[in-house]
Design a protein around this motif. Structure first.
Motif, mmCIF file in Angstrom:
data_model
loop_
_atom_site.group_PDB
_atom_site.id
_atom_site.type_symbol
_atom_site.label_atom_id
_atom_site.label_comp_id
_atom_site.label_asym_id
_atom_site.label_seq_id
_atom_site.Cartn_x
_atom_site.Cartn_y
_atom_site.Cartn_z
ATOM 1 N N ASP A 9 0.820 -1.209 0.000
ATOM 2 C CA ASP A 9 0.000 0.000 0.000
ATOM 3 C C ASP A 9 0.858 1.265 0.000
ATOM 4 N N ILE A 10 1.932 1.270 0.784
ATOM 5 C CA ILE A 10 2.759 2.472 0.841
ATOM 6 C C ILE A 10 3.513 2.688 -0.471
ATOM 7 N N MET A 11 3.854 1.591 -1.163
ATOM 8 C CA MET A 11 4.471 1.729 -2.480
ATOM 9 C C MET A 11 3.489 2.365 -3.460
ATOM 10 N N LEU A 12 2.233 1.925 -3.418
ATOM 11 C CA LEU A 12 1.219 2.467 -4.316
ATOM 12 C C LEU A 12 0.945 3.936 -4.033
ATOM 13 N N GLU A 13 0.828 4.279 -2.762
ATOM 14 C CA GLU A 13 0.458 5.648 -2.400
ATOM 15 C C GLU A 13 1.610 6.628 -2.533
ATOM 16 N N SER A 14 2.804 6.204 -2.195
ATOM 17 C CA SER A 14 3.950 7.121 -2.203
ATOM 18 C C SER A 14 4.566 7.298 -3.574
ATOM 19 N N LYS A 15 4.390 6.276 -4.454
ATOM 20 C CA LYS A 15 5.022 6.254 -5.779
ATOM 21 C C LYS A 15 6.547 6.228 -5.688
ATOM 22 N N MET A 16 7.058 5.893 -4.527
ATOM 23 C CA MET A 16 8.510 5.793 -4.345
ATOM 24 C C MET A 16 8.988 4.422 -4.812
ATOM 25 N N MET A 70 14.498 3.894 3.764
ATOM 26 C CA MET A 70 13.790 4.504 4.890
ATOM 27 C C MET A 70 13.674 3.558 6.087
ATOM 28 N N VAL A 71 13.825 2.267 5.832
ATOM 29 C CA VAL A 71 13.692 1.264 6.894
ATOM 30 C C VAL A 71 15.048 0.857 7.458
ATOM 31 N N VAL A 72 16.056 0.865 6.596
ATOM 32 C CA VAL A 72 17.371 0.342 6.982
ATOM 33 C C VAL A 72 18.173 1.380 7.771
ATOM 34 N N THR A 73 18.708 0.933 8.900
ATOM 35 C CA THR A 73 19.694 1.707 9.667
ATOM 36 C C THR A 73 21.009 0.947 9.616
ATOM 37 N N PRO A 74 22.109 1.593 9.221
ATOM 38 C CA PRO A 74 23.396 0.881 9.169
ATOM 39 C C PRO A 74 23.699 0.180 10.492
ATOM 40 N N GLY A 75 24.025 -1.096 10.391
ATOM 41 C CA GLY A 75 24.327 -1.873 11.577
ATOM 42 C C GLY A 75 23.113 -2.331 12.354
#
Length: 287
Positions: free
Chosen positions: A229-236, A244-249
């Motif tokens: 859903d967030i892919m559809l709505e954000s078009k990102m 946006m989800v990944v934090t190094p380490g």
């Protein structure tokens, strides 16, 4: 005769409707056709009285009729004769024999094949109808289908517009060249099974580490749904959203590293390739 006021009669003329009993007819009412019919009813595309479906299995007929209110029959000929637009949803090896058997009743009608692995050119050789192909998937039942549409030599722009209208009512429909149809069959037609496997694996990971089965599955399903859903709505792009989800380490980075090591992406790509190849083989078998 009642004519649905939601738009269909804008394309099918009143004169045509006067000579037909049903707007839409389905030859074969198994899993895929049943999903399309249920989606059309959910979307209120037309009244159930405007759809007829033939199906040899008595229990399948009864279930479909009870759940949707559409008319059902055991005979393919009744559908071919009485419906304005015909969907052919039998197994691929049966498509050409069915069209051959019904060719006099299908002459100059719009016929939309839902079968994978049967080329339009081969169907046009045995049946003088205006033939298109529409490869969709079972999420059509909840109006979340993904459909690829290809036109034939005799199909008109109005035929394509109508077919898009039908499948856009139950999801997303795109027009493609038939040479790409096997890819769509693999990506959209087979794709839900691949996604279910991913969700199942995510839930299994949670269960392995101590979550209850039902809790893990509910979280995995909602996670997949939310991500889509967030892919559809954000078009990102997936890459942007992943960042946006990944934090190094962090935890996500650790999980993605294992997925890359084990070739998770490569396995999904290979699955689409294998399904596409099988579709091409089926086309040769059903020529």
């Amino acid at each position: 005769m009642r004519i649905y006021s939601g738009g269909y009669h804008e394309i099918i003329s009143r004169k045509t409707m006067a000579s037909q009993t049903y707007q839409l007819g389905f030859i074969g009412a198994g899993k895929l056709a049943g999903s399309v019919i249920r989606g059309l009813m959910r979307a209120k595309f037309c009244p159930p009285e405007q759809i007829i479906a033939s199906e040899p299995n008595e229990q399948t007929r009864a279930t479909l009729q009870n759940e949707t209110g559409v008319s059902t029959t055991a005979g393919n000929a009744e559908v071919a004769e009485k419906a304005a637009t015909i969907f052919v949803a039998v197994k691929p090896p049966m498509v050409l024999p069915v069209l051959t058997e019904l060719k006099t009743k299908l002459e100059n009608k719009l016929v939309v094949s839902l079968a994978g692995g049967v080329r339009i050119g081969n169907m046009e050789k045995v049946c003088d109808a205006r033939i298109l192909r529409a490869l969709t998937n079972t999420p059509s039942a909840i109006c979340r289908g993904a459909t690829g549409i290809s036109r034939g030599a005799r199909s008109t722009n109005a035929d394509v517009d109508l077919t898009k209208k039908i499948f856009n009512a139950i999801g997303v429909a795109v027009e493609i060249d038939e040479s790409q149809m096997d890819i769509v069959t693999a990506l959209s037609g087979s794709g839900p099974a691949f996604i279910y496997t991913v969700i199942e694996a995510l839930a299994a990971g949670g269960t392995k580490l101590g979550l209850a089965n039902d809790v893990a599955m509910e979280l995995a399903i909602q996670t997949a749904r939310g991500a889509a859903d967030i892919m559809l709505e954000s078009k990102m792009s997936p890459e942007e959203l992943r960042r946006m989800v990944v934090t190094p380490g962090g935890t996500t980075a650790a999980g993605l590293a294992v997925m890359e090591k084990l070739g998770a992406s490569e396995s999904l790509i290979a699955a689409v390739e294998a399904a596409t190849k099988r579709g091409q083989e089926m086309a040769r078998e059903n020529s």
